[in-house]
Design an enzyme around this catalytic site. Sequence first.
Site, PDB file in Angstrom:
ATOM      1  CD  GLU A  68      22.642  60.875 -26.533  1.00 35.64           C
ATOM      2  OE1 GLU A  68      23.350  60.037 -25.940  1.00 35.64           O
ATOM      3  OE2 GLU A  68      22.884  62.100 -26.526  1.00 35.64           O
ATOM      4  CE1 TYR A  98      25.258  59.167 -20.520  1.00 39.44           C
ATOM      5  CE2 TYR A  98      24.733  58.514 -22.771  1.00 39.44           C
ATOM      6  CZ  TYR A  98      25.347  59.380 -21.886  1.00 39.44           C
ATOM      7  OH  TYR A  98      26.010  60.477 -22.359  1.00 39.44           O
ATOM      8  CG  ASP A 127      29.364  60.679 -19.977  1.00 34.81           C
ATOM      9  OD1 ASP A 127      29.893  61.368 -19.075  1.00 34.81           O
ATOM     10  OD2 ASP A 127      29.284  61.074 -21.156  1.00 34.81           O
TER      11      ASP A 127
END
Length: 310
Positions: free
Chosen positions: A50, A135, A153
């Site tokens: 990520e 996020y 997103d």
Amino acid sequence: MSAGNDAEVSWSLPADVAAVRDALVAWYEDDHRDYPWRRTEDAYEILVSEVMSQQTQLDRVVDAWADFLDRWPDVDALADADRGDVVAFWTSHSLGYNNRAKYLHEAANQVVAEHDGTFPETPEGLQELMGVGPYTANAVASFAFNQGDAVVDTNVKRVLYRAFDVPDDDDAFEAAASELLPAGESRVWNNAVMELGGVACEKTPKCDEAGCPWRTWCHAYETGDFTAPDVPTQPSFEGSRRQFRGRVVNVLGSHDELGLDELGPRIRVDYAPDGEYGREWLRGLLADLDDDGLVALAERDGETVASLRR
């Protein structure tokens, strides 16, 4: 469902939300891009993927992710690593802002020191880790522990905007995404909806070619209007301070320390000590990197020298 805010923003989903969900999950499970981090539920491996993906195309992340895990295979190994080595790796693989490498290293130390090497499992707990924003925390909670909220997103916003005419409003996107998320299924759902945005509902859509499962309900497909929310333009990397900061870190990764006039020509061919891109310009770059905890500055025999922080 509908939701509103101070501007009376409203949106609506199809009446048969269960059919919408089933269609997307079936499409995703039938065929999707086989990235290696989608085959693991290890929170450390997912966190690395990520963080790497924040500013790098996924296809380019694959090799960097594998190389990183070969070198630091688990959170204990990363916590024990020299931070300068981690930052140098980040730069050598062109993975974007070097601060992300620093924060990833610090997060690993937190997991080891404060959580006995075990990652928190909720978005709220993961956000306590250094450099892990909402996020990223939600993505790790979803893909490692199946305990995440709906991911929102740029790709997901574009899908919701086109498919269900959700207005370009963050609260509306959050509400619509949350309503669509099947309870207890954040792992498969968030992967599926992001895949839809990355494969079928790109900037130039490939509805029929990709077999988009939402064509039955899609407002854009019905009307032919495939406009999408505005996306902030990424500043040019070439010639930017960010590019030269990365070069500084990369060069210093191969030397114990360098003086300004030794370092300058290695990062700019037009470096001139007293010129526009000379010592004062370089000192500014180094001061920024010093503030970020990436570079150490010292005086040696009346000369400023720089080295990576270890």
